[in-house]
Design a protein around this motif. Structure first.
Motif, PDB file in Angstrom:
ATOM      1  N   ARG A  51      11.098   5.136  -5.978  1.00  0.00           N
ATOM      2  CA  ARG A  51      12.071   5.193  -7.071  1.00  0.00           C
ATOM      3  C   ARG A  51      12.546   6.619  -7.343  1.00  0.00           C
ATOM      4  N   ARG A  52      11.849   7.598  -6.773  1.00  0.00           N
ATOM      5  CA  ARG A  52      12.227   8.987  -7.020  1.00  0.00           C
ATOM      6  C   ARG A  52      13.542   9.310  -6.316  1.00  0.00           C
ATOM      7  N   PRO A  53      14.427  10.087  -6.929  1.00  0.00           N
ATOM      8  CA  PRO A  53      15.692  10.452  -6.254  1.00  0.00           C
ATOM      9  C   PRO A  53      15.469  11.410  -5.084  1.00  0.00           C
ATOM     10  N   GLU A  54      14.391  12.191  -5.128  1.00  0.00           N
ATOM     11  CA  GLU A  54      14.085  13.135  -4.060  1.00  0.00           C
ATOM     12  C   GLU A  54      12.683  12.859  -3.520  1.00  0.00           C
ATOM     13  N   PRO A  55      12.467  13.078  -2.230  1.00  0.00           N
ATOM     14  CA  PRO A  55      11.114  12.885  -1.694  1.00  0.00           C
ATOM     15  C   PRO A  55      10.147  13.917  -2.271  1.00  0.00           C
ATOM     16  N   VAL A  56       8.866  13.546  -2.307  1.00  0.00           N
ATOM     17  CA  VAL A  56       7.847  14.455  -2.818  1.00  0.00           C
ATOM     18  C   VAL A  56       6.952  14.895  -1.658  1.00  0.00           C
ATOM     19  N   THR A  57       6.336  16.063  -1.828  1.00  0.00           N
ATOM     20  CA  THR A  57       5.498  16.664  -0.785  1.00  0.00           C
ATOM     21  C   THR A  57       4.048  16.674  -1.241  1.00  0.00           C
ATOM     22  N   LEU A  58       3.167  16.287  -0.324  1.00  0.00           N
ATOM     23  CA  LEU A  58       1.734  16.299  -0.599  1.00  0.00           C
ATOM     24  C   LEU A  58       1.020  17.026   0.537  1.00  0.00           C
ATOM     25  N   VAL A  59       0.177  17.998   0.183  1.00  0.00           N
ATOM     26  CA  VAL A  59      -0.665  18.681   1.160  1.00  0.00           C
ATOM     27  C   VAL A  59      -2.061  18.072   1.072  1.00  0.00           C
ATOM     28  N   VAL A  60      -2.592  17.615   2.187  1.00  0.00           N
ATOM     29  CA  VAL A  60      -3.957  17.083   2.250  1.00  0.00           C
ATOM     30  C   VAL A  60      -4.738  17.948   3.241  1.00  0.00           C
ATOM     31  N   ASP A  61      -5.674  18.728   2.715  1.00  0.00           N
ATOM     32  CA  ASP A  61      -6.484  19.601   3.557  1.00  0.00           C
ATOM     33  C   ASP A  61      -7.761  18.885   3.967  1.00  0.00           C
ATOM     34  N   ASP A  62      -8.274  19.252   5.156  1.00  0.00           N
ATOM     35  CA  ASP A  62      -9.468  18.610   5.736  1.00  0.00           C
ATOM     36  C   ASP A  62      -9.248  17.107   5.918  1.00  0.00           C
ATOM     37  N   PHE A  63      -8.086  16.754   6.405  1.00  0.00           N
ATOM     38  CA  PHE A  63      -7.705  15.351   6.600  1.00  0.00           C
ATOM     39  C   PHE A  63      -8.648  14.660   7.595  1.00  0.00           C
ATOM     40  N   HIS A  64      -9.277  15.437   8.494  1.00  0.00           N
ATOM     41  CA  HIS A  64     -10.160  14.832   9.498  1.00  0.00           C
ATOM     42  C   HIS A  64     -11.366  14.134   8.884  1.00  0.00           C
ATOM     43  N   LEU A  65     -11.666  14.444   7.608  1.00  0.00           N
ATOM     44  CA  LEU A  65     -12.804  13.801   6.953  1.00  0.00           C
ATOM     45  C   LEU A  65     -12.478  12.387   6.487  1.00  0.00           C
ATOM     46  N   LEU A  66     -11.233  11.982   6.579  1.00  0.00           N
ATOM     47  CA  LEU A  66     -10.849  10.613   6.213  1.00  0.00           C
ATOM     48  C   LEU A  66     -11.071   9.703   7.420  1.00  0.00           C
ATOM     49  N   ASP A  67     -12.016   8.790   7.289  1.00  0.00           N
ATOM     50  CA  ASP A  67     -12.297   7.889   8.409  1.00  0.00           C
ATOM     51  C   ASP A  67     -12.206   6.423   8.007  1.00  0.00           C
ATOM     52  N   ASP A  68     -11.729   6.149   6.796  1.00  0.00           N
ATOM     53  CA  ASP A  68     -11.568   4.781   6.316  1.00  0.00           C
ATOM     54  C   ASP A  68     -10.244   4.225   6.847  1.00  0.00           C
ATOM     55  N   ALA A  69     -10.316   3.146   7.628  1.00  0.00           N
ATOM     56  CA  ALA A  69      -9.113   2.583   8.235  1.00  0.00           C
ATOM     57  C   ALA A  69      -8.109   2.130   7.184  1.00  0.00           C
ATOM     58  N   ASP A  70      -8.599   1.609   6.052  1.00  0.00           N
ATOM     59  CA  ASP A  70      -7.677   1.160   5.005  1.00  0.00           C
ATOM     60  C   ASP A  70      -6.931   2.346   4.388  1.00  0.00           C
ATOM     61  N   VAL A  71      -7.652   3.468   4.220  1.00  0.00           N
ATOM     62  CA  VAL A  71      -6.998   4.654   3.674  1.00  0.00           C
ATOM     63  C   VAL A  71      -5.900   5.128   4.612  1.00  0.00           C
ATOM     64  N   LEU A  72      -6.210   5.179   5.902  1.00  0.00           N
ATOM     65  CA  LEU A  72      -5.215   5.651   6.874  1.00  0.00           C
ATOM     66  C   LEU A  72      -4.017   4.711   6.928  1.00  0.00           C
ATOM     67  N   ALA A  73      -4.273   3.412   6.797  1.00  0.00           N
ATOM     68  CA  ALA A  73      -3.165   2.458   6.772  1.00  0.00           C
ATOM     69  C   ALA A  73      -2.308   2.671   5.526  1.00  0.00           C
ATOM     70  N   GLY A  74      -2.954   2.995   4.395  1.00  0.00           N
ATOM     71  CA  GLY A  74      -2.197   3.268   3.183  1.00  0.00           C
ATOM     72  C   GLY A  74      -1.329   4.504   3.295  1.00  0.00           C
ATOM     73  N   VAL A  75      -1.857   5.545   3.942  1.00  0.00           N
ATOM     74  CA  VAL A  75      -1.059   6.758   4.157  1.00  0.00           C
ATOM     75  C   VAL A  75       0.156   6.436   5.013  1.00  0.00           C
ATOM     76  N   ASP A  76      -0.040   5.623   6.045  1.00  0.00           N
ATOM     77  CA  ASP A  76       1.080   5.231   6.893  1.00  0.00           C
ATOM     78  C   ASP A  76       2.118   4.446   6.092  1.00  0.00           C
ATOM     79  N   LEU A  77       1.654   3.614   5.168  1.00  0.00           N
ATOM     80  CA  LEU A  77       2.567   2.861   4.318  1.00  0.00           C
ATOM     81  C   LEU A  77       3.456   3.795   3.497  1.00  0.00           C
ATOM     82  N   LEU A  78       2.853   4.843   2.923  1.00  0.00           N
ATOM     83  CA  LEU A  78       3.635   5.800   2.135  1.00  0.00           C
ATOM     84  C   LEU A  78       4.662   6.518   3.006  1.00  0.00           C
ATOM     85  N   LEU A  79       4.271   6.836   4.219  1.00  0.00           N
ATOM     86  CA  LEU A  79       5.199   7.546   5.112  1.00  0.00           C
ATOM     87  C   LEU A  79       6.378   6.653   5.501  1.00  0.00           C
ATOM     88  N   ARG A  80       6.100   5.382   5.706  1.00  0.00           N
ATOM     89  CA  ARG A  80       7.156   4.479   6.180  1.00  0.00           C
ATOM     90  C   ARG A  80       8.075   4.008   5.071  1.00  0.00           C
TER      91      ARG A  80
END
Length: 886
Positions: A118-147
């Motif tokens: 709903r935002r008129p402009e895209p927003v930016t998020l920095v996620v540091d140490d992303f390699h520590l995320l190993d939950d498949a559901d979390v990664l699928a959710g991140v992909d959902l936000l990107l798409r």
């Protein structure tokens, strides 16, 4: 005590995980990388990948703090951050941007995607140490936000995240910054040390940079250790992977937690400078070496892909030093066995320099002498294996006295690291050879001659190289096999080429290439073929040069990431071929592939070809710069005559193209005085027109007079060109022929101009020469157009050249041509017939070319004449050109 947490829903959140980390006390601004992050954040995904200590967080934090519209959302991930906690943190990180629009629970990604969309402009998020995320559901959710939500994601990670990155790569929407990009350059290393208050001489800074390979953590640890140190030079010299500070960091941040199979590969593979899957399998007995190396690259970041075919990897210098020190401390017997295996593998891969080094490190004296005796032809021309990562100890006296060949082997191995010590061992081998008799002495003499040639090659004395190569060839010719003859011929041919003896080099290299192809050693094929390809290209045998160069570049050694210099000769040959055929883009690509050569003459040749390509582009200033770079390389060195002539002529041509003919003659005057003393002030020829000038100089001097408005003197200076002598450069003959045609035309001798131009076309057409014509531009175009009217056997080529040379009076791209006098436009088929009317083809031949009947062609011709108000073919062609129909 500061409360460092806040509560969102039922989950307590640490504010420090959501804050941009503060800048370190000492930092270096990475301007280029910050620019990459700026451009990357305009797209969906930016990834900063590198091992521990590579400065990912420091870079991302610096970028976030400098954002003109304020820092983006920031999240530092910790191990164990599950789905609920992660999404709560993401929502909190973006809270100020998105607004508190509903709780972030298990359906956090869906709710968040809706809010972001709903935002008129895209927003930016920095996620540091992303390699520590190993939950498949979390990664699928991140992909959902990107798409679906237009999120701009910037991540710092030790390994490539498990996201569908291929989708973004294919769409060119992924920005990647890797460890190689994060590496500090020498200037950045010096800036970091200065920021820590460490003042080192430039030489020590360079040494430290080499030791750390620009690894930011290694440089920071070194800076801390150097503060106030009483002997900085000693500390730098001892700052290796086994230094306690470095060893502790590597053990905790890189090696800790590695699976056992990967630790085993590191421990055993550390004996080699470069690792392939097959070599790892030889050292470990495992069947999956290439997969394991790929895993090490992803897990550590300090095992890097080195390219090549098959793919190769190498350890970071400091990691390798630590591993080798541990191996020698804990299991020295294993080290010897691993070196022995590596020696056998490298010998089987036709890599004798590496095989020799490993055999000596294993103290396998018989193996070392066997490598030298059996593989010396593949050592020529010799390329040192580089500084020894695990220097072999000197062999014992009794082993050397019983086998003098061992002294030669050790001398050869130490040559790249310690030439003085290497020379002592070579002299010892020569002294011990007196004790040998019979066939063993004969074989030793050949081996010693080969090693003496290696010393001469690395010493840079061209006379010594020619002498040593001639002696070796004399020793192997009577009884040597094809491999040995080819190796000696390759060395002698290379030496003659360096000396500028193109005829002598070609004769030897032709024989050497034939012997090498029959015997099968790639090294001699590579050495002979690459240089022969360049000689053929220079002489205008473009088809042969291209064939040989491509054959050379298909050899395995030219697929290695660290290639022998011979490959650069082949690329240079292809660059000359492409340039002469009027394909500058292709030529420049070959120059880039050649790289920066270490051999001075080769580097200079690359520069002079680069200068000519820039001339062709109209970049005359760039041409001068390339010539200056080449002359700097040759400064103080003996220079082959053809190279010196080439540089002078190239500069004169640039000056002439600028219209500065007086300076061009000044550049050529030393050569004129050298070859024809007593010339006039403009270098003009004597009254009888006789010339002793080298043809390239005579042609360049002639051009200055033609450009200066004196066609008579220009014609008198031209060398004989129609009947070439063996060894003449065809490009120079063609240039002379075109000047002959142009001067004749200027002097009103139409018959001579026509004859000269037709002869040039006959010489140029078989090999596909184009550049020599195109360089003349409009003045030659007019002559070619007149030649087409008068009749030529090469009308397709002339037609092509008329288009290539261009003219201000010619067709304007995209502009409609004026209407013919009749007001009727020519049809497409009539325009095609009109183009054929430029040639000398009859109506019957035109009909055959177009697959039409003769009557149909005659009808088209009559229509053309009527529409153009012409009564004959030549008149129709002339009017068509005036109307820009041709």
């Amino acid at each position: 005590m500061r409360e460092d947490r806040e509560v969102t829903g039922d989950l307590p959140l640490l504010a420090s995980k959501l804050a941009v980390p503060p800048a370190p006390a000492v930092s270096v601004r990475r301007t280029r990388l910050l620019g990459l992050l700026d451009s990357g954040a305009a797209g969906p995904v930016t990834i900063v990948t590198g091992p521990a200590g590579w400065g990912k967080t420091t870079l991302l934090a610096a970028w976030a703090r400098e954002r003109p519209d304020g820092p983006p959302g920031w999240l530092s991930v910790d191990a164990g951050d599950g789905a609920d906690r992660f999404w709560a943190y993401v929502r909190a990180a973006l809270d100020t941007t998105v607004g508190p629009d509903g709780p972030a629970g298990s359906d956090g990604p869906l709710r968040l995607a809706d809010a972001l969309a709903r935002r008129p402009e895209p927003v930016t998020l920095v996620v540091d140490d992303f390699h520590l995320l190993d939950d498949a559901d979390v990664l699928a959710g991140v992909d959902l936000l990107l798409r679906h939500a237009g999120l701009r994601l910037v991540v710092g990670t030790r390994r490539e995240p498990a996201l569908p990155l291929h989708r973004f790569r294919l769409a060119d929407e992924l920005t990647e910054i890797r460890a190689a990009d994060l590496t500090f350059g020498p200037d950045e290393a010096a800036e970091l040390l200065a920021g820590h208050g460490v003042a080192l001489p430039a030489g020590l800074v360079d040494d430290l940079h080499d030791r750390t390979e620009g690894w930011p953590a290694g440089l920071r640890l070194a800076a801390d250790a150097l503060k106030g140190h009483p002997e900085p030079a000693g500390l730098v010299d001892g700052f290796t992977g086994d230094h306690p500070v470095i060893a502790g960091y590597l053990a905790e941040e890189v090696l800790a937690g590695l699976p056992a199979d990967l630790r085993d590969v590191l421990r055993r593979g550390c004996v080699a400078d470069r690792l392939t899957g097959e070599l790892v399998e030889t050292l470990t007995g495992r069947p999956d070496g290439e997969r394991l190396l790929g895993e090490l690259e992803r897990h550590t970041g300090l095992v890097r892909a080195a390219g090549g075919r098959p793919p190769a990897w190498r350890c970071h210098r400091m990691l390798g030093e630590l591993l080798r020190a541990e191996l020698h401390r804990h299991d020295p017997g294993a080290a010897a066995d691993l070196h022995r295996r590596a020696a056998a593998w490298h010998a089987g891969q036709a890599r004798p320099a590496e095989a020799l080094r490993h055999a000596l490190a294993a103290r396998d004296w018989a193996g070392a002498t066997g490598v030298l005796a059996g593989h010396w032809p593949e050592l020529l021309p010799y390329v040192p294996a580089g500084p020894a990562t695990d220097p072999a100890p000197p062999p014992p006296d009794d082993a050397v006295r019983s086998g003098p060949e061992l002294a030669l082997a050790y001398a050869l191995d130490r040559l790249g690291d310690d030439p003085a010590t290497a020379g002592s061992w070579l002299r010892l081998g020569d002294e011990l050879a007196r004790r040998l008799t019979g066939g063993r002495r004969d074989r030793f003499v050949v081996l010693a001659a080969a090693v003496h040639l290696v010393f001469a090659q690395l010493g840079g004395d061209d006379g010594a190289v020619r002498s040593a190569a001639s002696r070796l060839l004399a020793l192997v010719e009577p009884n040597g096999d094809g491999r040995e003859r080819a190796a000696a011929q390759a060395a002698l041919g290379a030496a003659r080429l360096t000396a500028g003896d193109l005829d002598g080099a070609q004769a030897v290299l032709v024989d050497g290439l034939a012997d090498a192809e029959a015997a099968g050693p790639d090294r001699a094929v590579l050495s002979c073929g690459s240089r022969l390809a360049l000689i053929r290209a220079l002489r205008g045998e473009l088809d042969a040069a291209q064939r040989i160069a491509r054959q050379v570049l298909a050899l395995p050694r030219c697929q290695d990431p660290v290639r022998p210099p011979d490959c650069a000769y082949a690329h240079l040959a292809l660059a000359v071929v492409a340039a002469e055929r009027g394909r500058p883009d292709e030529a420049e690509a070959e120059i880039t592939a050649a790289g920066r050569a270490e051999e001075p003459q080769l580097a200079a040749l690359v520069d002079v070809v680069t200068a000519e390509l820039r001339h062709d582009r109209g970049d005359l200033t760039g041409g001068y710069q390339a010539l200056r770079a080449g002359r700097a390389v040759l400064s103080g060195r003996p220079t082959a005559r053809f190279v010196a002539l080439w540089f002078a002529v190239a500069e004169a041509e640039l000056r002439t193209a600028h219209g500065d003919v007086d300076t061009a003659r000044t550049v050529l005057r030393p050569l004129v005085d050298r070859f024809r003393p007593g010339r006039g002030p403009n270098g003009s020829a004597p009254a009888d027109g006789a010339t002793a000038l080298p043809a390239p100089v005579a042609v360049a001097l002639s051009r200055t007079h033609l450009r200066g408005g004196d066609p008579r003197t220009a014609a008198r200076l031209l060398p004989s060109w129609e009947d070439g002598r063996p060894g003449d450069r065809l490009a120079v003959r063609l240039d002379a022929g075109l000047l002959d045609a142009l001067t004749a035309s200027r002097l009103g001798d139409r018959r001579r101009a026509t004859r000269a131009l037709e002869r040039v076309l006959a010489l140029a057409e078989p090999e596909g020469f184009r550049r020599v014509f195109v360089r003349y531009g409009p003045p030659l175009r007019d002559l070619l157009a007149a030649h087409l009217d008068s009749g030529t056997a090469y009308w397709p080529l002339v037609n092509e050249l008329i288009d290539a040379t261009g003219t201000a009076a010619g067709p304007v791209p995209g502009a409609p041509p004026p209407a013919p006098p009749s007001g009727e436009e020519l049809t497409e088929r009539e325009l095609t017939v009109l183009r054929y009317l430029q040639s000398i083809l009859s109506n019957v031949e035109i009909a055959a070319e177009m697959s039409l009947s003769v009557n149909t062609v005659k009808t088209h011709v009559r229509n053309i004449y009527r529409k153009l108000d012409a009564t004959r073919r030549r008149e129709a062609v002339r009017r068509a050109r005036e109307l820009r129909l041709l």
